[in-house]
Design a protein around this motif. Structure first.
Motif, PDB file in Angstrom:
ATOM      1  N   GLU A 234      -6.976  -9.435   1.073  1.00 49.52           N
ATOM      2  CA  GLU A 234      -5.989  -8.402   1.417  1.00 49.52           C
ATOM      3  C   GLU A 234      -6.154  -7.891   2.845  1.00 49.52           C
ATOM      4  O   GLU A 234      -5.489  -6.939   3.233  1.00 49.52           O
TER       5      GLU A 234
ATOM      6  N   HIS B 282      -6.537  -5.287  -8.937  1.00 53.05           N
ATOM      7  CA  HIS B 282      -6.539  -6.712  -8.580  1.00 53.05           C
ATOM      8  C   HIS B 282      -6.504  -7.552  -9.847  1.00 53.05           C
ATOM      9  O   HIS B 282      -7.211  -7.282 -10.811  1.00 53.05           O
TER      10      HIS B 282
ATOM     11  N   HIS C 293      -3.404  -0.088  -7.053  1.00 51.33           N
ATOM     12  CA  HIS C 293      -3.159  -1.336  -7.771  1.00 51.33           C
ATOM     13  C   HIS C 293      -4.474  -1.964  -8.231  1.00 51.33           C
ATOM     14  O   HIS C 293      -5.527  -1.749  -7.654  1.00 51.33           O
TER      15      HIS C 293
ATOM     16  N   HIS D  92      -5.164  -2.431   1.218  1.00 55.68           N
ATOM     17  CA  HIS D  92      -4.590  -3.324   0.214  1.00 55.68           C
ATOM     18  C   HIS D  92      -3.257  -3.878   0.694  1.00 55.68           C
ATOM     19  O   HIS D  92      -2.555  -3.244   1.475  1.00 55.68           O
TER      20      HIS D  92
HETATM   21 ZN   LIG Z   1      -5.826  -4.374  -3.347  1.00 54.84          ZN
END
Ligand SMILES: [Zn+2]
Length: 214
Positions: free
Chosen positions: A59, A30, A28, A152
Motif C-alpha cells: 500500500e 487487509h 479497512h 493505506h
Molecule cells: Zn491498508
C-alpha cells in the motif's frame, strides 16, 4: 429505463464513496474488500473497493518500475469484471462500462486529522506506529509520517453490465480470489427489486447463489 439504472448506479457509487470515507485510514481490513451489486431492468451495476494489500500486496506509493507494473496490471485485471465475477452464460451478460483506479489516502489525510483531532487519535496513532521514534516527535508530524510511509490505499472499480436474461444471473463465481492471492473475503451487498441483502463471500467458497433474490 436507462435513467433508472443510472440513478441506481449513482446511488451505488455515492454509497461506495461514503463507505470509503467510513473506511478511511486504518479502518479497512487487509484481506477484506467490498462489492456492491445492483440489479435492475436487465442491467447490473457493481462497485468494488479493495485494499491495495489485497490487490497488489502493498500500500505504499509505487516507485519502482516493478511496483508500478503491478499496479498497472491490477488495474487492467480489475477492468475485466466478467473474469472476476463471472455469471452463467445463459444470462448473456456483456460489459457496458468498466473502470478501475488506485486511490491513495493522501488526499483524505486532512479530513481524518480533522475528524479525530479531539479524540487524541493522532497521538495514540503516533505512539502505536512509531514506538521507536523520538518521543519529541510532534503529534502532527507523526501523523504525516504515517501517511507518507504507511498510508493505506484502495483499488476502486465500477462496472455496468447488460444482460439478455438477467433472471439467469443467479450464480456469481468469484475468479477475483484467483486473480488476487491476498484477498480473503468480499463483503457483498446486493440491491434488487426485493430490497438489499448482505453476503460474505470467502476464498474457500468463492461463489454467491442469488436465486433467493429472483
Ligand atoms: Zn491498508
Amino acid at each position: 429505463m436507462i435513467r433508472t439504472v443510472s440513478a441506481v448506479f449513482v446511488l451505488l457509487t455515492t454509497s461506495a464513496v461514503m463507505a470509503e470515507e467510513a473506511r478511511q485510514l486504518d479502518a479497512h481490513e487487509h484481506g477484506v474488500g467490498q462489492l456492491d451489486i445492483a440489479f435492475e431492468q436487465g442491467k447490473i451495476a457493481m462497485v468494488l473497493h479493495a485494499p491495495g494489500a489485497d490487490i497488489v500486496g502493498f500500500e505504499y506509493a509505487a516507485q519502482s518500475s516493478e511496483d508500478r507494473a503491478k499496479v498497472d496490471a491490477a488495474v487492467a485485471t480489475l477492468a475485466r469484471p466478467l473474469d472476476l465475477f463471472s455469471l452463467p452464460a445463459s444470462a448473456g451478460c456483456s460489459v457496458v462500462e468498466a473502470s478501475a483506479s488506485l486511490e491513495s489516502e493522501a488526499a483524505q489525510d486532512d479530513h481524518d486529522q480533522a475528524a479525530h483531532k479531539d479524540e487524541g487519535h493522532a497521538h495514540d496513532h503516533a505512539e502505536a506506529d512509531h514506538k521507536e521514534e523520538d518521543q519529541s516527535h510532534a503529534k502532527e508530524h507523526g501523523h504525516e509520517d504515517h501517511a507518507e510511509q504507511a498510508g493505506h490505499t484502495e483499488f476502486h472499480a465500477e462496472y455496468l453490465l447488460e444482460c439478455a436474461d438477467p433472471t439467469q444471473a443467479t450464480l456469481i463465481a468469484f475468479g477475483y480470489f484467483e486473480a488476487f492471492a491476498n484477498a480473503r473475503e468480499l463483503e457483498v451487498q446486493v440491491i434488487s427489486e426485493r430490497g438489499a441483502s448482505a453476503f460474505e463471500v470467502e476464498r474457500d467458497a468463492p461463489t454467491l447463489d442469488l436465486r433467493s433474490l429472483f
